[in-house]
Design a protein around this motif. Structure first.
Motif, PDB file in Angstrom:
ATOM      1  N   SER A 283       0.855  -1.186   0.000  1.00 43.27           N
ATOM      2  CA  SER A 283       0.000   0.000   0.000  1.00 43.27           C
ATOM      3  C   SER A 283       0.889   1.233   0.000  1.00 43.27           C
ATOM      4  N   GLU A 284       0.445   2.264  -0.732  1.00 46.22           N
ATOM      5  CA  GLU A 284       1.247   3.469  -0.869  1.00 46.22           C
ATOM      6  C   GLU A 284       1.134   4.361   0.364  1.00 46.22           C
ATOM      7  N   ASP A 285       2.265   4.868   0.798  1.00 45.70           N
ATOM      8  CA  ASP A 285       2.293   5.880   1.844  1.00 45.70           C
ATOM      9  C   ASP A 285       2.379   7.257   1.190  1.00 45.70           C
ATOM     10  N   GLN A 286       1.879   8.259   1.899  1.00 48.75           N
ATOM     11  CA  GLN A 286       1.922   9.624   1.397  1.00 48.75           C
ATOM     12  C   GLN A 286       2.994  10.388   2.153  1.00 48.75           C
ATOM     13  N   VAL A 287       3.948  10.922   1.415  1.00 52.06           N
ATOM     14  CA  VAL A 287       5.081  11.628   2.001  1.00 52.06           C
ATOM     15  C   VAL A 287       5.022  13.096   1.583  1.00 52.06           C
ATOM     16  N   GLN A 288       5.261  13.981   2.549  1.00 54.24           N
ATOM     17  CA  GLN A 288       5.348  15.410   2.269  1.00 54.24           C
ATOM     18  C   GLN A 288       6.601  15.971   2.920  1.00 54.24           C
ATOM     19  N   PHE A 289       7.110  17.047   2.355  1.00 47.50           N
ATOM     20  CA  PHE A 289       8.236  17.740   2.942  1.00 47.50           C
ATOM     21  C   PHE A 289       7.750  18.760   3.961  1.00 47.50           C
ATOM     22  N   SER A 290       8.335  18.741   5.175  1.00 48.21           N
ATOM     23  CA  SER A 290       8.073  19.830   6.104  1.00 48.21           C
ATOM     24  C   SER A 290       8.801  21.095   5.655  1.00 48.21           C
ATOM     25  N   LYS A 291       9.912  20.890   4.937  1.00 47.54           N
ATOM     26  CA  LYS A 291      10.674  22.000   4.348  1.00 47.54           C
ATOM     27  C   LYS A 291      10.857  21.678   2.863  1.00 47.54           C
ATOM     28  N   PRO A 292       9.913  22.065   2.009  1.00 50.40           N
ATOM     29  CA  PRO A 292      10.022  21.702   0.591  1.00 50.40           C
ATOM     30  C   PRO A 292      11.311  22.232  -0.027  1.00 50.40           C
ATOM     31  N   PRO A 293      12.069  21.382  -0.721  1.00 49.94           N
ATOM     32  CA  PRO A 293      13.261  21.868  -1.417  1.00 49.94           C
ATOM     33  C   PRO A 293      12.924  22.995  -2.392  1.00 49.94           C
ATOM     34  N   MET A 294      13.922  23.802  -2.668  1.00 50.42           N
ATOM     35  CA  MET A 294      13.769  24.984  -3.513  1.00 50.42           C
ATOM     36  C   MET A 294      14.420  24.710  -4.865  1.00 50.42           C
ATOM     37  N   GLU A 295      13.649  24.822  -5.939  1.00 48.18           N
ATOM     38  CA  GLU A 295      14.163  24.622  -7.289  1.00 48.18           C
ATOM     39  C   GLU A 295      14.280  25.971  -7.989  1.00 48.18           C
ATOM     40  N   LEU A 296      15.502  26.299  -8.411  1.00 47.80           N
ATOM     41  CA  LEU A 296      15.773  27.586  -9.026  1.00 47.80           C
ATOM     42  C   LEU A 296      16.333  27.405 -10.426  1.00 47.80           C
ATOM     43  N   ALA A 297      15.954  28.304 -11.308  1.00 43.90           N
ATOM     44  CA  ALA A 297      16.592  28.415 -12.618  1.00 43.90           C
ATOM     45  C   ALA A 297      17.626  29.529 -12.512  1.00 43.90           C
ATOM     46  N   VAL A 298      18.869  29.209 -12.853  1.00 43.77           N
ATOM     47  CA  VAL A 298      19.977  30.146 -12.669  1.00 43.77           C
ATOM     48  C   VAL A 298      20.689  30.368 -13.997  1.00 43.77           C
ATOM     49  N   GLN A 299      21.016  31.633 -14.257  1.00 43.09           N
ATOM     50  CA  GLN A 299      21.827  31.978 -15.420  1.00 43.09           C
ATOM     51  C   GLN A 299      22.989  32.840 -14.955  1.00 43.09           C
ATOM     52  N   THR A 300      24.201  32.494 -15.380  1.00 46.08           N
ATOM     53  CA  THR A 300      25.372  33.285 -15.028  1.00 46.08           C
ATOM     54  C   THR A 300      25.498  34.475 -15.977  1.00 46.08           C
ATOM     55  N   LYS A 301      26.361  35.415 -15.619  1.00 48.05           N
ATOM     56  CA  LYS A 301      26.552  36.597 -16.472  1.00 48.05           C
ATOM     57  C   LYS A 301      27.130  36.236 -17.829  1.00 48.05           C
ATOM     58  N   ASP A 302      27.772  35.048 -17.928  1.00 47.09           N
ATOM     59  CA  ASP A 302      28.310  34.579 -19.205  1.00 47.09           C
ATOM     60  C   ASP A 302      27.302  33.769 -20.011  1.00 47.09           C
TER      61      ASP A 302
END
Length: 331
Positions: free
Chosen positions: A136-155
């Motif tokens: 049976s499937e368990d339901q998992v949640q983050f108490s602190k959801p990870p942060m996903e960022l899109a990053v571009q450097t100056k180059d």
């Protein structure tokens, strides 16, 4: 370019309800350290590491009147840090947020949690997995959801940055040995599920031909507790198998317990000594390993430059029970 991850203990306690710094002689959350002392120490450390971007783990709170981004930008302005902009992901209820302080002249950053699938949903959603092999499937949640960022450097280089703070395995609230064991096993089971979830998100980005940097406090590492053998592997191993690399994790797997690298130092009141642990990582995808990566743990005793610089050594010990990890990368 230099990236850093830094877990700053009790950072939220240093700000009032309007996100202004409380620079006085009242006690901080750290033992025998005033707010003014901790604030000054944090500023010294951030100035010394001089990173283009710093993942702040346990960042100041976002709530009814408080705002993490505002607090961090106030801190940066107070101490004239070049990392003057901040961004965060999903807020949480723990008073320990995840946020990135960054130099806007070096990087363009935005929160970009792409929609996922049932197998790898967004981090603010629910992950379904069978944790205890009962069909049976368990339901998992983050108490602190990870942060996903899109990053571009100056180059013009692009990459995905994921900041994470996985659940602690410590049996907080246990009133007996049996209860401590039960809580520890349940916490490790949930932490491994979070690592599997995180690993699947990393694999999805890599499949889309995106480069990934995962950094943060994973609250785990090889050989940290006896329950690792019960489950066969640590959450760090799960993440490394998703297609990312960290040399400190690699060294730890090849070291005897207590001989490997360390990013945190905790006082043990029972023995009067200290426990050293490798908890903080910067993992990069294979496509970035040819960019001359250079990792460093700013440990006040193990890093010669930190040990020999008395002011910096003291600041590292005063600021937090974790120490910064930096990555220099040609991007």
């Amino acid at each position: 370019m230099r990236l850093a991850t830094y877990n700053i203990e009790w950072f939220a306690n240093l700000f009032d309800r309007k996100d202004e710094l409380i620079i006085d002689d009242s006690w901080s959350g750290r033992h025998d350290v005033t707010k003014a002392q901790q604030i000054e120490a944090i500023a010294k450390v951030l100035t010394a590491i001089d990173a283009d971007a710093v993942l702040v783990v346990e960042a100041p709170n976002t709530g009814k009147s408080q705002n993490t981004v505002r607090a961090l930008q106030n801190f940066a302005e107070t101490f004239d840090l070049r990392t003057g902009e901040a961004v965060m992901g999903f807020a949480n209820d723990t008073h320990q947020e995840l946020a990135l302080l960054y130099d806007p002249l070096a990087l363009t950053v935005r929160h970009d949690p792409k929609d996922g699938s049932h197998q790898a949903p967004r981090f603010d959603q629910v992950f379904h997995i069978d944790l205890d092999v009962d069909a049976s499937e368990d339901q998992v949640q983050f108490s602190k959801p990870p942060m996903e960022l899109a990053v571009q450097t100056k180059d013009g280089n692009h990459f995905r940055l994921i900041g994470a703070h996985l659940k602690s395995k410590a049996p907080h609230g246990a009133e007996s040995r049996d209860e401590a064991i039960r809580i520890s096993i349940a916490n490790r089971r949930k932490q491994l599920a979070q690592a599997i979830w995180l690993g699947r998100r990393i694999k999805a980005h890599l499949a889309a031909d995106e480069q990934v940097i995962l950094l943060g406090d994973l609250n785990d590492g090889p050989g940290l507790d006896q329950f690792e053998n019960l489950f066969g592997r640590s959450s760090v191993e799960i993440l490394l198998q998703s297609g990312v690399f960290d040399p400190h994790a690699d060294a730890a797997f090849r070291s005897k317990p207590g001989d490997g690298p360390s990013t945190a130092r905790f006082f043990r009141p029972d023995s009067g000594g200290y426990l050293e642990a490798l908890l903080d990582y910067i993992m990069i995808s294979d496509g970035l390993r040819d960019r001359r990566p250079d990792w460093r743990i700013w440990h006040p005793y193990h890093d010669p430059a930190c040990r020999d610089a008395g002011d910096l050594q003291e600041a590292l010990l005063t600021a937090s029970d974790h120490f910064p990890v930096t990555l220099d990368l040609e991007l």
